[in-house]
Design a protein around this motif. Sequence first.
Motif, PDB file in Angstrom:
ATOM      1  N   ASN A 107       0.762  -1.019  -0.301  1.00 55.06           N
ATOM      2  CA  ASN A 107      -0.316   0.100  -0.082  1.00 55.06           C
ATOM      3  C   ASN A 107       1.415   1.422   0.019  1.00 55.06           C
ATOM      4  O   ASN A 107       0.433   2.384   0.402  1.00 55.06           O
ATOM      5  N   GLY A 108       1.972   1.031   0.238  1.00 59.86           N
ATOM      6  CA  GLY A 108       3.315   2.424   0.126  1.00 59.86           C
ATOM      7  C   GLY A 108       2.846   2.881   1.371  1.00 59.86           C
ATOM      8  O   GLY A 108       2.924   4.831   1.224  1.00 59.86           O
ATOM      9  N   LEU A 109       2.754   2.096   2.341  1.00 63.70           N
ATOM     10  CA  LEU A 109       2.012   3.371   3.788  1.00 63.70           C
ATOM     11  C   LEU A 109       3.261   3.183   5.020  1.00 63.70           C
ATOM     12  O   LEU A 109       4.099   1.432   5.072  1.00 63.70           O
ATOM     13  N   LEU A 110       3.823   3.724   5.435  1.00 63.38           N
ATOM     14  CA  LEU A 110       4.671   3.779   6.912  1.00 63.38           C
ATOM     15  C   LEU A 110       4.585   4.314   7.943  1.00 63.38           C
ATOM     16  O   LEU A 110       4.011   5.382   7.387  1.00 63.38           O
ATOM     17  N   TRP A 111       4.031   3.449   9.062  1.00 63.61           N
ATOM     18  CA  TRP A 111       3.828   4.060  10.455  1.00 63.61           C
ATOM     19  C   TRP A 111       4.933   4.371  11.436  1.00 63.61           C
ATOM     20  O   TRP A 111       5.631   3.672  11.563  1.00 63.61           O
ATOM     21  N   ILE A 112       5.135   5.824  11.649  1.00 63.24           N
ATOM     22  CA  ILE A 112       5.428   6.108  12.910  1.00 63.24           C
ATOM     23  C   ILE A 112       5.040   6.412  13.819  1.00 63.24           C
ATOM     24  O   ILE A 112       4.113   7.032  13.901  1.00 63.24           O
ATOM     25  N   ASP A 113       5.057   6.101  15.421  1.00 60.72           N
ATOM     26  CA  ASP A 113       4.412   6.395  16.607  1.00 60.72           C
ATOM     27  C   ASP A 113       5.560   6.866  17.292  1.00 60.72           C
ATOM     28  O   ASP A 113       6.488   7.250  17.406  1.00 60.72           O
ATOM     29  N   PHE A 114       5.283   9.204  17.414  1.00 61.83           N
ATOM     30  CA  PHE A 114       5.885   9.514  17.748  1.00 61.83           C
ATOM     31  C   PHE A 114       5.578   9.752  18.968  1.00 61.83           C
ATOM     32  O   PHE A 114       4.557  10.182  19.061  1.00 61.83           O
ATOM     33  N   PHE A 115       6.628   9.889  20.338  1.00 61.42           N
ATOM     34  CA  PHE A 115       6.172  10.095  21.935  1.00 61.42           C
ATOM     35  C   PHE A 115       6.524  11.284  22.181  1.00 61.42           C
ATOM     36  O   PHE A 115       7.525  12.549  21.965  1.00 61.42           O
TER      37      PHE A 115
END
Length: 367
Positions: free
Chosen positions: A187-195
């Motif tokens: 899907n061409g997606l990348l997740w980053i969770d930022f604190f």
Amino acid sequence: MLSARTTVAFPRIATFLPAILESLAAHDMPVTAREDTFVAVCPFGEALLTPGRESLAIQIRAASGPELNRVRHAVTGLVGFVAKSEALRIVWAGDAVGPTFPPDLRILTVRDVQAITPRMRRVIFEGQDLARFDTRAQIHTRLLFQPEDAVTPEWPMLDDAGLIVWPGGVQRLGSRVYTIRRVEPANGLLWIDFFDHGGNGPGARWLRRAVPGDVVGALGPAAHGPKPARRILLVGDETGLPGIARILEDAPDDMEGLALVIVADESERQLFRMPKGVEIQWLLRTSPAVNGAQTPLCAAVRALDWSIGHEDLFVWVGCEFHDFRAIRHFLRDETKLPASRIVAFSHWRRGMSEEDIIAIGGDAVAA
């Protein structure tokens, strides 16, 4: 095939060699021994390290100029960082190709920004050719942030000395390392969770103004993924939580174990999928320490029943430096858990920025 070589005067090579090899392996360059030479292989090429009595000879090989410079930069940077105190002089000879863009650089565009908890933000990026990030062994990436006043994005290059060439000769791009929470190459997606820790670093400043359409650069992946095991212990604070969540969501259904996560308060708890045999315990930073431990996180690790055999146990730790150091010391020296069954690292160090840590080198992250 292109190649380059260097021989570094290194009086204390015997002292630093294990940490150098460990650092290479952690950055997507697994190492194997071949007689008196150590061979580190990555997707871009290979590096052959031959320690002498007071020297280190290095040869690198790659199929193209950008790949050669990528390997050269990785080896120069990692050896120099681990042995910062030695002030090594690394001068390369062989094929020279001039400044090249890193072959692992991907340009990501913000698709959505979501509030997961009061202090955790999920940024979903869109990008092309993300398959290289889809690995459980290497779960971190370095993001490059454009200056707030940038009109046209510019990206760094790598030169024949193994150094970064910044646009305009000035380092205006901020950068920080983050855990890849999820990647969907199809899907061409990348997740980053930022604190959002309330600081003023380049990542924190970028996060507070991020909107769909913003772009960042991504390098990697690298470092600190889990190892196969039937039982697992995961330990971390808010900065380690994205890694813990990813590991649990990717884990097989028959996995058993425990996750210990310390957060500021109840509002920072998260829900995510995990195997039925894994329990998660949320610790609050206001909780008192017990058993003489420095923090509730250390206390919780020490309070576990370590009399149970741990032949099939893997432990993953991601947190602040002082917690990391105390927990790893306990695991290795008191529980006698083999180093091969531990992945432990510090996401941050209280009172120090990443720039401070780089200036000091490996001593800033050593246990």
